[in-house]
Design a protein around this motif. Structure first.
Motif, PDB file in Angstrom:
ATOM      1  N   TRP A  69      34.076  37.168  40.175  1.00  0.00           N
ATOM      2  CA  TRP A  69      33.771  38.361  39.514  1.00  0.00           C
ATOM      3  C   TRP A  69      32.478  38.592  39.565  1.00  0.00           C
ATOM      4  CZ3 TRP A  69      38.230  39.837  40.640  1.00  0.00           C
ATOM      5  CH2 TRP A  69      39.300  39.021  39.996  1.00  0.00           C
ATOM      6  N   ILE A  70      31.283  37.841  39.472  1.00  0.00           N
ATOM      7  CA  ILE A  70      30.129  38.012  39.568  1.00  0.00           C
ATOM      8  C   ILE A  70      29.636  38.483  40.987  1.00  0.00           C
ATOM      9  CG2 ILE A  70      27.748  37.070  39.322  1.00  0.00           C
ATOM     10  CD1 ILE A  70      29.272  35.257  37.066  1.00  0.00           C
ATOM     11  N   PHE A  71      30.396  37.666  42.080  1.00  0.00           N
ATOM     12  CA  PHE A  71      29.977  38.107  43.450  1.00  0.00           C
ATOM     13  C   PHE A  71      30.307  39.461  43.647  1.00  0.00           C
ATOM     14  CE2 PHE A  71      30.385  33.301  45.044  1.00  0.00           C
ATOM     15  CZ  PHE A  71      29.449  33.036  44.566  1.00  0.00           C
ATOM     16  N   VAL A  72      31.572  39.806  43.215  1.00  0.00           N
ATOM     17  CA  VAL A  72      32.030  41.188  43.322  1.00  0.00           C
ATOM     18  C   VAL A  72      31.084  42.236  42.575  1.00  0.00           C
ATOM     19  CG1 VAL A  72      33.857  42.985  42.904  1.00  0.00           C
ATOM     20  CG2 VAL A  72      34.380  40.719  43.484  1.00  0.00           C
ATOM     21  N   LEU A  73      30.648  42.213  41.656  1.00  0.00           N
ATOM     22  CA  LEU A  73      29.945  43.118  40.789  1.00  0.00           C
ATOM     23  C   LEU A  73      28.337  42.904  41.559  1.00  0.00           C
ATOM     24  CD1 LEU A  73      30.475  42.567  37.020  1.00  0.00           C
ATOM     25  CD2 LEU A  73      30.847  44.679  38.212  1.00  0.00           C
ATOM     26  N   ALA A  74      27.877  41.716  41.971  1.00  0.00           N
ATOM     27  CA  ALA A  74      26.477  41.690  42.533  1.00  0.00           C
ATOM     28  C   ALA A  74      26.281  42.275  43.888  1.00  0.00           C
ATOM     29  CB  ALA A  74      26.170  40.147  42.616  1.00  0.00           C
ATOM     30  N   ALA A 107      41.519  26.089  43.757  1.00  0.00           N
ATOM     31  CA  ALA A 107      40.952  27.335  44.121  1.00  0.00           C
ATOM     32  C   ALA A 107      40.799  28.661  43.372  1.00  0.00           C
ATOM     33  CB  ALA A 107      41.624  27.942  45.540  1.00  0.00           C
ATOM     34  N   SER A 108      41.272  28.196  41.935  1.00  0.00           N
ATOM     35  CA  SER A 108      41.567  29.217  41.042  1.00  0.00           C
ATOM     36  C   SER A 108      41.200  28.968  39.626  1.00  0.00           C
ATOM     37  CB  SER A 108      42.938  29.885  41.102  1.00  0.00           C
ATOM     38  OG  SER A 108      43.852  28.990  40.779  1.00  0.00           O
ATOM     39  N   SER A 109      40.459  27.852  39.658  1.00  0.00           N
ATOM     40  CA  SER A 109      40.064  27.436  38.178  1.00  0.00           C
ATOM     41  C   SER A 109      39.174  28.407  37.477  1.00  0.00           C
ATOM     42  CB  SER A 109      39.061  26.131  38.371  1.00  0.00           C
ATOM     43  OG  SER A 109      37.848  26.430  39.011  1.00  0.00           O
ATOM     44  N   GLY A 110      38.997  28.460  36.149  1.00  0.00           N
ATOM     45  CA  GLY A 110      38.430  29.429  35.571  1.00  0.00           C
ATOM     46  C   GLY A 110      37.010  29.786  35.662  1.00  0.00           C
ATOM     47  N   ASN A 111      36.202  28.603  36.002  1.00  0.00           N
ATOM     48  CA  ASN A 111      34.697  28.687  36.401  1.00  0.00           C
ATOM     49  C   ASN A 111      34.506  29.514  37.742  1.00  0.00           C
ATOM     50  OD1 ASN A 111      33.131  27.579  34.131  1.00  0.00           O
ATOM     51  ND2 ASN A 111      33.604  25.569  34.824  1.00  0.00           N
ATOM     52  N   LEU A 112      35.513  29.097  38.691  1.00  0.00           N
ATOM     53  CA  LEU A 112      35.331  29.751  40.021  1.00  0.00           C
ATOM     54  C   LEU A 112      35.762  31.104  39.959  1.00  0.00           C
ATOM     55  CD1 LEU A 112      36.294  27.800  43.229  1.00  0.00           C
ATOM     56  CD2 LEU A 112      37.183  30.072  42.937  1.00  0.00           C
ATOM     57  N   MET A 113      36.896  31.517  39.207  1.00  0.00           N
ATOM     58  CA  MET A 113      37.336  32.989  39.148  1.00  0.00           C
ATOM     59  C   MET A 113      36.000  33.698  38.388  1.00  0.00           C
ATOM     60  SD  MET A 113      39.801  32.976  40.825  1.00  0.00           S
ATOM     61  CE  MET A 113      40.213  34.696  40.634  1.00  0.00           C
ATOM     62  N   LEU A 114      35.555  33.096  37.524  1.00  0.00           N
ATOM     63  CA  LEU A 114      34.314  33.982  36.755  1.00  0.00           C
ATOM     64  C   LEU A 114      33.226  33.982  37.921  1.00  0.00           C
ATOM     65  CD1 LEU A 114      32.605  35.131  34.463  1.00  0.00           C
ATOM     66  CD2 LEU A 114      31.850  32.736  34.032  1.00  0.00           C
TER      67      LEU A 114
END
Length: 426
Positions: free
Chosen positions: A76-81, A66-73
């Motif tokens: 963050w994109i979802f938040v900014l979008a 649930a917290s892999s590098g690709n998933l966390m990135l």
């Protein structure tokens, strides 16, 4: 791996689909049952059946997924979008885009104009639902004032909304597809252009012919060109390969500066709009994390290897591998009625199929996004069609026959696999 063990390993995925599908059918509404609850039940079940290790270790495996590098990135994109899309909407970007489109097109191209406006807006804000909410009332009003068929006008908006959902750099489907396939957003965009542009042009021709007798309103509100600037900057910067988080940050700053200069909101209103946009992404963020954890448990138990083995047992070439990915995401999308969740669910499996058969990651990302959007756009119980039907007071089945863009895009995407097009990505 034996069938019995393999089915046991993928049973959490089956539990999720059965729980969500059964409860949704029983309730008579696919949106009364929260996806978060269905994923929670499946996640608890996955942790419970993973024997052989202490429960703390199982939870650790789930948390790692649930917290892999690709998933966390991705998060963050979802938040900014979310922050960008909502703040741009609040400062009038959507209205400016609609007025700009209607002012540029000839008066007898109303259907074509609406389609182009929906394409541009969805490409800019990255959400089909947001585009439909913004444009469906306009489409319904135009249909009433011009005597046009309301179901056709609304279908034009829905079709154009999926153009951007499939192509946009800040669309959640694009972000999930590229992150799960480990490729850049700009690269996947270029592949998708080969599919989406021909489909959009064919659809545009159809709407020009069908709408030849329907005339646009004689007076269009003044276009505030500066309000279109955030969308334009985000689109151009992303096409040229700028980091998506940097692109969204620049777009976000522009919405604030232009919005305050034009008097659409003050600093507090801008911050509030950003906060609302981020909050709107909350459920998607939770679903993404639970899906990542669930798939990690399934992977550890050998479930992903089992699915790939079954899917590719009769596949001998790249064409067959691409068709299996398209079929997989389509079936899951039909079951979940959510294209983002469908890509999330099968993304890692598709990546492994692609690696096994030497597929281009960019083409795989395009297949996942394109087929999920085609299916989602034609589901009478999908959020987009239901939303459009509710806003226009139509039955969802009245809209489906006029959804030319998802139909044409699906045919183009299938031909692209069969004919190995585009060659340089196949």
């Amino acid at each position: 791996m034996s069938n019995k063990r393999g089915l046991f390993a993928i049973s959490p995925l089956m539990v999720f689909v059965v729980v969500y599908l059964t409860l949704s059918i029983a309730a008579g509404d696919f949106y009364k049952i929260p996806l978060t609850v269905a994923f929670m039940i499946a996640s608890v079940y996955a942790i419970a059946i993973s024997g052989g290790v202490p429960i703390a270790k199982r939870v650790d495996h789930f948390s790692r997924g649930a917290s892999s590098g690709n998933l966390m990135l991705m998060l963050w994109i979802f938040v900014l979008a979310g922050a960008f899309a909502h703040s741009a909407k609040e400062m009038g970007c959507v209205d400016a885009t609609v007025n700009l489109t209607l002012s540029l097109l000839p008066a007898d191209m109303l259907l074509a104009g609406l389609f182009v406006a929906a394409c541009i807006i969805s490409l800019s804000i990255g959400t089909s639902v947001g585009t439909i909410v913004a444009l469906t009332p306009i489409a319904s009003g135009l249909a009433t004032s011009t005597g046009a068929d309301t179901s056709m006008m609304v279908a034009v908006v829905v079709g154009g909304a999926f153009f951007g959902d499939n192509l946009s750099f800040i669309s959640d489907t694009t972000v999930v597809a590229t992150q799960t396939q480990h490729c850049r957003l700009s690269d996947k965009f270029r592949v998708n252009l080969y599919l989406a542009v021909p489909a959009a042009l064919l659809t545009l021709v159809a709407y020009i012919l069908l709408g030849s007798g329907i005339h646009s309103p004689s007076s269009v509100p003044d276009v505030k060109y500066v309000k279109f600037l955030p969308y334009l900057v985000v689109l151009v910067a992303a096409i040229f390969g700028m980091n998506v988080m940097a692109v969204l940050t620049i777009g976000l700053l522009l919405t604030g500066i232009i919005g305050m200069i034009c008097g659409d909101y003050n600093l507090t209103d801008w911050l509030s709009a950003m906060g609302t946009g981020i909050s709107n992404m909350g459920e998607l963020i939770i679903i993404t994390m639970m899906a990542g954890g669930l798939l990690e448990i399934i992977r550890i138990n050998g479930g992903i290897d089992y699915i790939i083995g079954k899917l590719t047992s009769h596949v001998s070439d790249k064409r067959g591998a691409e068709l299996s990915i398209a079929a997989l995401v389509s079936v899951v999308n039909i079951c979940t009625a959510n294209n983002t969740v469908a890509i999330l669910t099968v993304g890692e499996i598709s990546k492994n199929i692609g690696d096994r058969f030497g597929l281009d990651n960019r083409k795989c990302a395009s297949i996942l996004d394109t087929f999920s959007c085609c299916i989602q756009g034609l589901l009478p119980y999908g959020a987009q069609v239901l939303m459009a039907a509710g806003l226009s007071k139509l039955n969802p089945m009245e809209i489906i026959p006029s959804l030319y863009y998802p139909m044409i895009l699906g045919i183009v995407a299938l031909l692209a696999i069969l004919l190995r097009y585009p060659r340089k990505f196949s």
